[in-house]
Design a protein around this motif. Structure first.
Motif, PDB file in Angstrom:
ATOM      1  N   ASP A  67       0.840  -1.200   0.000  1.00 53.15           N
ATOM      2  CA  ASP A  67       0.000   0.000   0.000  1.00 53.15           C
ATOM      3  C   ASP A  67       0.872   1.246   0.000  1.00 53.15           C
ATOM      4  OD1 ASP A  67      -2.733   1.372   0.497  1.00 53.15           O
ATOM      5  OD2 ASP A  67      -1.439   2.174   2.086  1.00 53.15           O
ATOM      6  N   THR A  68       1.818   1.311   0.960  1.00 53.38           N
ATOM      7  CA  THR A  68       2.729   2.454   1.062  1.00 53.38           C
ATOM      8  C   THR A  68       4.158   1.941   1.185  1.00 53.38           C
ATOM      9  OG1 THR A  68       1.045   3.800   2.174  1.00 53.38           O
ATOM     10  CG2 THR A  68       3.329   4.531   2.366  1.00 53.38           C
ATOM     11  N   LEU A  69       5.000   2.365   0.269  1.00 54.69           N
ATOM     12  CA  LEU A  69       6.410   2.007   0.277  1.00 54.69           C
ATOM     13  C   LEU A  69       7.189   3.139   0.928  1.00 54.69           C
ATOM     14  CD1 LEU A  69       8.600  -0.017  -0.829  1.00 54.69           C
ATOM     15  CD2 LEU A  69       8.759   1.515  -2.809  1.00 54.69           C
ATOM     16  N   VAL A  70       7.977   2.822   1.951  1.00 55.02           N
ATOM     17  CA  VAL A  70       8.770   3.831   2.658  1.00 55.02           C
ATOM     18  C   VAL A  70      10.239   3.438   2.590  1.00 55.02           C
ATOM     19  CG1 VAL A  70       9.171   5.061   4.822  1.00 55.02           C
ATOM     20  CG2 VAL A  70       6.850   4.306   4.235  1.00 55.02           C
ATOM     21  N   VAL A  71      11.051   4.249   1.925  1.00 51.96           N
ATOM     22  CA  VAL A  71      12.485   4.000   1.819  1.00 51.96           C
ATOM     23  C   VAL A  71      13.199   4.878   2.831  1.00 51.96           C
ATOM     24  CG1 VAL A  71      14.494   4.057   0.321  1.00 51.96           C
ATOM     25  CG2 VAL A  71      12.263   3.448  -0.622  1.00 51.96           C
ATOM     26  N   VAL A  72      13.939   4.276   3.738  1.00 48.55           N
ATOM     27  CA  VAL A  72      14.622   5.041   4.774  1.00 48.55           C
ATOM     28  C   VAL A  72      15.943   5.580   4.217  1.00 48.55           C
ATOM     29  CG1 VAL A  72      13.573   3.569   6.519  1.00 48.55           C
ATOM     30  CG2 VAL A  72      15.911   3.101   5.760  1.00 48.55           C
ATOM     31  N   GLY A  73      16.582   6.454   4.992  1.00 45.12           N
ATOM     32  CA  GLY A  73      17.845   7.038   4.587  1.00 45.12           C
ATOM     33  C   GLY A  73      18.996   6.560   5.444  1.00 45.12           C
ATOM     34  N   GLY A  74      20.121   7.222   5.299  1.00 52.12           N
ATOM     35  CA  GLY A  74      21.321   6.858   6.035  1.00 52.12           C
ATOM     36  C   GLY A  74      22.521   6.859   5.109  1.00 52.12           C
TER      37      GLY A  74
END
Length: 332
Positions: A67-74
């Motif tokens: 439903d919702t794709l969340v790509v984290v950072g770093g």
């Protein structure tokens, strides 16, 4: 209430709060099923050394149905965006997802997957220039805490991921639910101001020549002095017109804009470092009147000087200012 499937994408060297902050917001809303995917299932080490377990690898998790794709950072995102399998999975999941989001430098992985062309996005202010330079087809705006452009949502650094998650909850479930989550987690439902509140000092290039360095040094030595172009030119030993051109080329902003930003920084330090009246700070930092300081703060930082002091001062008195946030419904 039907669960909505949130899939977080992580990689070695990810920023842990980019994952745990939004994850906690979604969990607190009680209407989401959250999953974590990496190149391979198993332990994934964050940039701070904290190890998280990814339940899925890209070879065993169907990208469809997200439903919702969340790509984290770093910091690890630079290596992650060269991981062809991970980038391909992100692109495939985004193709069918209702929404796509990134936290902080996770936006670079979205760019690698070809998801940002023609869109307005944001990221951590420290990586703004890199993102714009590497992706000229993307409109980069690094003042907002988060940006929505169609079904693509991007956010600034670290804790801004929680602001983004609250906005997604509000978009799905309404203001009342998001408000209650914010109260429970002691967050602003909508944080005032933009990233410029936090990016003090690192916003300009260093001058390359002695004349411009002399002008810059004079500004920092006494932010409240007049600092018109004639006076700065005298410090530099150049004509006003020559200084204007050299200063802008070397520093990246014109002298007048630089003076204003240094004055704002001086006022920020004064507001958070003591109890001097706002009127006195305005005069000492070159704004002449409190009203001029207020208008400049609103234009540059999105908050009034008194609000800035209450939110960022690290003294006992500042804690009393934070207590006032309960009137906005953002603390229990």
């Amino acid at each position: 209430m039907t669960d909505r499937r949130i899939v977080f994408v992580v990689f070695d060297g990810f920023q842990p709060l980019d994952l745990t902050g939004p994850h906690e917001v979604f969990h607190s809303a009680g209407a989401y099923a959250c999953e974590v995917v990496a190149t391979r299932a198993g332990p994934v080490r964050s940039v701070s050394g904290l190890v998280m377990h990814a339940a899925h690898g890209v070879t065993d998790l169907d990208p469809a149905g997200t439903d919702t794709l969340v790509v984290v950072g770093g910091r690890g995102v630079d290596r992650a965006r060269e991981d062809e399998a991970l980038v391909a999975w992100v692109a495939a999941a985004a193709a069918t997802a209702r929404r796509v989001a990134s936290v902080c430098s996770g936006v670079f992985l979205l760019a690698a997957a070809g998801l940002l062309d023609g869109r307005r996005v944001t990221t951590h202010w420290a990586r703004e220039e890199q993102l714009a330079r590497e992706n000229p087809e993307v409109r980069v705006d690094c003042d907002p805490i988060f940006v929505r452009d169609g079904r693509v949502w991007t956010s600034a650094g670290v804790t801004a991921g929680m602001d983004l998650a609250l906005a997604l909850v509000e978009d799905d479930l309404g203001r009342d639910v998001a408000h209650e989550v914010a109260r429970r987690l002691v967050l602003f439902l909508r944080r005032p101001g933009g990233q410029s509140q936090f990016s003090v000092a690192l916003w300009s290039r260093q001058p390359a020549t002695d004349p411009v360095r002399a002008a810059v040094g004079a500004i920092h030595a006494d932010p409240g002095a007049r600092h018109d172009i004639a006076g700065l030119a005298a410090h530099a030993g150049l004509s006003p017109r020559h200084l204007q051109r050299r200063f802008t080329a070397e520093v990246g902003v014109p002298p007048a804009a630089y003076v204003e930003r240094v004055r704002v920084e001086a006022a920020q330090r004064a507001l958070t470092g003591g109890d001097e009246p706002v009127e006195a700070i305005a005069r000492r930092c070159g704004f002449v009147t409190a009203e001029t300081l207020r208008r400049t703060f609103h234009r540059r930082l999105g908050v009034a000087p008194a609000d800035y002091r209450a939110r960022f001062r690290s003294t006992t008195g500042a804690l009393a200012g934070h207590a006032d946030l309960s009137e906005e419904g953002t603390s229990p």
